[in-house]
Design an enzyme around this catalytic site. Structure first.
Site, PDB file in Angstrom:
ATOM      1  N   TYR A 158       0.941  -1.274  -0.193  1.00 15.48           N
ATOM      2  CA  TYR A 158       0.190   0.121  -0.041  1.00 15.48           C
ATOM      3  C   TYR A 158       0.862   1.202  -0.046  1.00 15.48           C
ATOM      4  CZ  TYR A 158      -3.030   3.703   1.562  1.00 15.48           C
ATOM      5  OH  TYR A 158      -3.879   4.975   1.799  1.00 15.48           O
ATOM      6  N   LYS A 162       1.421   3.780  -3.068  1.00 12.11           N
ATOM      7  CA  LYS A 162       0.921   5.243  -2.939  1.00 12.11           C
ATOM      8  C   LYS A 162       2.024   6.245  -3.144  1.00 12.11           C
ATOM      9  CE  LYS A 162      -2.673   6.710  -1.798  1.00 12.11           C
ATOM     10  NZ  LYS A 162      -4.056   7.037  -2.184  1.00 12.11           N
TER      11      LYS A 162
END
Length: 231
Positions: A158, A162
């Site tokens: 993640y 990101k």
């Protein structure tokens, strides 16, 4: 509707979840946008991937038209964005576990598609929801600001994806497309079905533990403040 409101027409890109709902409500309240039956294109609309019917019905009552789409599909974005001045890009695949391909598709490819669709559709402003995790390299962060560099290694897909997405958004900033990335941390408030319910459940079960020094502070973001920051 005033010309100023027309100029500030925004499209929300994201799943009908915790963060999107107050953004949508604030847009309707701030600009008095017309109902979904109005002929004008300058209405607040959320690009929805999926959601419960109760949430969708509430959006319709607020006069928010809804368009089903997928940020991994450039075609669906190009069908949704023309006629809007700004995009608030909230969609992402969060969590700590899963396949890298899935995180990359949603968070990196999806963001690249949003950037491309904005440029191709004449959208002039892009607000991207990032995460403080992109600068977390494993140590404490206190009193830092946006000058802290992006981390060079990550322990989960993640934050890694990101971080790439945020870098792409900021690199796309130009006279034709103004971009910004926000990093709200631990968003909580009415409608939260993630953070506070879990903390409360663990506290009731006697399983809530604070790891580390008690003097450490952890930043959190109230949902209304997060919504206003995006606007």
């Amino acid at each position: 509707m005033s010309n100023e409101s027309l100029d500030e027409a925004r499209r929300l890109l994201g799943q009908p979840r915790f963060t999107v709902r107050p953004l949508r409500d604030d847009l309707v309240e701030m600009h008095g946008w017309p109902t979904a039956s109005d002929a004008t294109l300058a209405t607040a609309r959320a690009l929805l991937v999926a959601g419960p019917e109760a949430w969708m019905a509430r959006a319709r009552r607020l006069g928010v038209a809804q368009v089903a789409g997928d940020v991994t599909s450039l075609d669906s974005l190009l069908a949704a964005l023309p006629g809007h001045d700004a995009v608030i890009h909230v969609a992402a695949k969060p969590g700590a576990w899963g396949r890298l391909d899935d995180y990359y598709a949603a968070n990196v490819t999806g963001t690249d598609n949003v950037i491309a669709a904005c440029s191709m559709s004449g959208v002039h402003k892009l607000v991207h929801t990032s995460t403080p995790s992109v600068v977390h390299a494993g140590g404490d962060l206190e009193g830092v600001d946006e000058s802290v560099p992006i981390a060079t290694h990550f322990k989960a897909h993640y934050p890694a994806t990101k971080a790439l997405a945020e870098q792409h958004v900021l690199a796309a900033n130009s006279p034709d497309l103004a971009t910004v990335a926000l990093r709200p941390h631990l968003i909580w408030g009415p409608g939260d079905n993630h953070l506070l319910p879990r903390l409360a459940a663990r506290a009731r079960a006697g399983k809530l533990r604070f790891v580390g020094r008690e003097s450490k502070r952890i930043d959190t973001t109230y949902i209304d403040n997060a919504a206003q920051a995006h606007l």
